[in-house]
Design an enzyme around this catalytic site. Sequence first.
Site, PDB file in Angstrom:
ATOM      1  CG  HIS C  67      -0.511   0.094   2.521  1.00 25.85           C
ATOM      2  ND1 HIS C  67      -0.335   1.298   3.152  1.00 25.85           N
ATOM      3  CD2 HIS C  67      -0.152  -0.856   3.408  1.00 25.85           C
ATOM      4  CE1 HIS C  67       0.101   1.086   4.383  1.00 25.85           C
ATOM      5  NE2 HIS C  67       0.231  -0.217   4.565  1.00 25.85           N
ATOM      6  CD  GLU C 208      -2.793  -1.497   5.458  1.00 30.06           C
ATOM      7  OE1 GLU C 208      -2.628  -2.553   6.069  1.00 30.06           O
ATOM      8  OE2 GLU C 208      -2.520  -0.383   5.979  1.00 30.06           O
ATOM      9  CG  ASP C 231       1.813  -4.008   5.551  1.00 33.89           C
ATOM     10  OD1 ASP C 231       2.524  -3.089   6.002  1.00 33.89           O
ATOM     11  OD2 ASP C 231       0.584  -3.899   5.421  1.00 33.89           O
TER      12      ASP C 231
END
Lengths: 345, 334, 353
Positions: C67, C208, C231
């Site tokens: 993201h 996100e 992530d």
Amino acid sequence: MLLLKELSEACGVSGNEGAVRQVILDAIRDRVDEYRTDALGNLIALKKGTGKTARKVMIAAHMDEVGLMIMHIEKEGSLRFHPVGGIDDRVLLAKKVLIGENKVPGVIGAKPVHLLEPKAREQVVKFKEMSIDIGVSSKEEAERLVKVGDYAVFDVPFVELGGALRTVKGKAFDDRAGCAVLVELLRDRYPFDLYAAFTVQEEVGLRGARVAAYSIAPHLAFALEGTICDDLPKKGDTSPTTVLGKGPAITIMDRSVIADRRLVELLIDTAEKNGIPYQFKQPALGGTDAGAIHLSREGVPSAVVAVPSRYIHSPTSLLSLNDLENTVQLMRQTLARVNDLDLTR
Amino acid sequence: MKELIKELTEAYGPSGNEDAVRETIKRHIAGHVSEMRVDALGNLIALKKGQPQSGIEPRKIMLAAHMDEIGVIVSQIDEKGFLRFAPVGGVNPLTLLGSRVIFADGMIGVIGRERPEKPDEFPKIEKMFIDVGAPDKEHLTRKVGDMAAFLRPLADLGQRLTAKAFDDRIGCAILVQTAQELETTPHDVYFVFTVQEEVGLRGALTSAFGVEPDVAIAVDITTTGDTPEAYPMAVSLGAGPAIKVKDRGMLAHPGVKNWLAETAERLGLPYQFEVLEAGTTDAMAIQTSRAGVAAGVLSIPTRYAHTPSEMVDYNDVQNAVKLLVGLLSGPVKI
Amino acid sequence: MQIKEFLKKLSEASGVSGYEAGVRELVREEFSQYADQIRIDTMGNLIALKRGEATQAPRRSIMLAGHMDEIGLLVTKLEKGFVRFSTVGGFDLRVLPGQEVLVHGRRDLPGIIATRPPHVLSPEEREQTMPLDKLFIDVGLPEEELAQLVRVGDVITLQRQFTELAGNLVSGKAFDDRAAVACIAYCLQHLAAMKHSWDVYAVATVQEEVGLKGALTSTFGLMPDIGVAIDVCHGNMLGVPEVDTVNVGGGPAIAFGPNIHSLLYSRLVETAKAFEISYQPDPTPGPSGTDAWAMQVTREGLPTALVSIPLRYMHTTVETLSLKDVERTGRLLALFIASLDEAFAQALGLKSE
């Protein structure tokens, strides 16, 4: 009800339901027309209808149970863990668990009462302060038996307690009770296509039911549960949620769903006409797979029927086989009529 | 429009029991839309077909307002016929004391409370009960699972109105009025009256999946910062409908936000931008439907939200209708 | 592409959830060097497609998601020449006082989150966290001028220059999750020199931090055969127990648990072992809180994996990580993608079209 024993003793913490799936598959393989396992691990079985209608009915029961995951191995070989699903810290101390594929036994230790300061006796021990002892004395030794990421379940054998309610005790009646009912229902053939969804990951957010409902795209759905039964003696004005031995519990509204009124009325009417005992689950408590199913795609009229189960989300739960059988009866009779239900508005 | 607002706010419709509201709306929009249907959860979906206009790209636009209101549900009935209950949606226990509630069949009850241990104790819903005036349990026709809503008629204060369930019957009224006033539109406009917003935006989720809009605007209420010692917030009653930037559940699509603001400016209508710290609307669920929807919110500033006496400014309501009619008559600019 | 330079650019760009356009331009520039196709969807996700070599139609596909949004602030009200604000995404309010910010009004205005000097505070006041309704931003402009330049709803980003620390560590803002975006670019660059049969959708997702929204919608739109979210996760920090962290510099953390398909986990681990890339198992017993959580339950369900870059001080302006970990993660992903074949698809039980 032999299958309830097998189901209860199988290990299937959320995300690792394979062993439960195997027990169910062995039981239903010859009763269904098709089955498949999807990307998340849901077992979806189709029992074709008699061809009178194109209606698709989904019945869901979740295979997963709450349990533990091994997070870290300490230098001296004790295991740190984290609950999977909602477990009250207070039920964890001094329990026996089985870890990983090889079911390595371990115990969650507790400091002897003799060594506790008086104040400490009143304090709740948090799971982060607990560890599992598998009898080894080093990290290396522990790593030969278990690994980080292993799941653990409570080690609780299934036992028949008997009595008028034909009570049994075991682990994971939430929702192996529902699974047992659904396996029974697959004996019959119905006018509609019945999709039995044995779902995964209910305890971590109704995740299996969500994708199963999407792929089945049913016209209506039922979720079968082993639900909260809080009928211990207490102040009279506190609802027991459900009562053991009083029959299947019908949900009007819980935190996840407002049950479809037409289905609820059909359930009640069927119970009354057939003399099957039933009760209402106290509204606004808990949530079930129906929460995800009824919101699938353009919406699915859904209802929940549950077997009252004492002490769910703790190591040992307890239910009445009478309730279990009456749940099967209620569902069987209701399904026989569900095809005539007018769902247009 | 005040008659319509009165009729809608006074209708009975806690989450899951929106039938009476839906029938009222159907009656008022019949003849003003091309088709109507009710989906599996009970959402009313009415389509006004677009008329092609040269130079305007037709889009599929969903307007959403929710029909349901907060309420209570009977959870247990005691030996003497008192009804214990749980909230349906976000009910503040303080607003229940002394209130009257009404069931679907018209039965009225008052809310009582166990004697508090301390006089200044904050009331808890578990310590309250509904008294429907039954002499005993045998004469009681209620059962566990029955729902009740606040009983409170609308009062016209002149410029301002107070009633129960402005959240979101005011949105329903605005959609109905818009459907009536909007003579033609180049777009396929879906007026969607949703169910079960107060228990988790459930109707919006399924109706958006069915409608598959390009653009969506929820019409709902927002709180204000214009009462004594209110939480700091730039929204006030009477300063125009509010165009949402953000609430707890979503960030409005910047394109939709700007489209609303530019249209208001073009039409010379007052408006204000809104950043809401608590709460959300159907737009949150619509935004993430399928592969995503450009979603925004037009909010009606409302004081005392989720009490039996919510308050709105009639100008804000009328300006919201004008804004929507203007918006739907022209091209979508996002 | 140099990871360090690209990460610096990404980190210093503005892109609060819902308002990612600024950072998206940088990502588009970089991804387009390796992609066959690139587009932006309704929510604002940037979707780059790098085609695979398999001849079967339709070709199987993998989606990588990292993201690009960052947590930030939003103007709620102007009061006596100061700016009141709300948060976008999960903030620890304790890190706000004294931070420098950029208010994106009609023009970008540098500002400071106001703090009263300790001299005027009572001892009790000093002990308490400042609640949101007591915090203001000062952009140093008189009331009238401020009102001309700033409106309710304007976005505010926290400011921090990218800094190189010793030992190949770097520090800055928004490494969560722009480090993953850099890592995806590195993976694409690597893949350009490798053979891979599956299509690769490299997605820089939006929103996100406010509920995994970009991943939810982009996954629905693409519906790939498998998905991997990239992530960050908590790296070892002083004062935090070992059980809660992985080591910064110890390589990618590969998640395992309900959110993860166990075959994807084991394939990632095998790949790391085969190519001697150090990695760390990352047991994840519940919601992973990442795009993977949304991706997994899209439509009929998606076999999903999660690979994380260890990072210290998450959701502050001094997030710290090892560039070596970013590189290793990118390389692992490229090798993993190159290993995907029809036999693996069959093992996963993926449907054949």
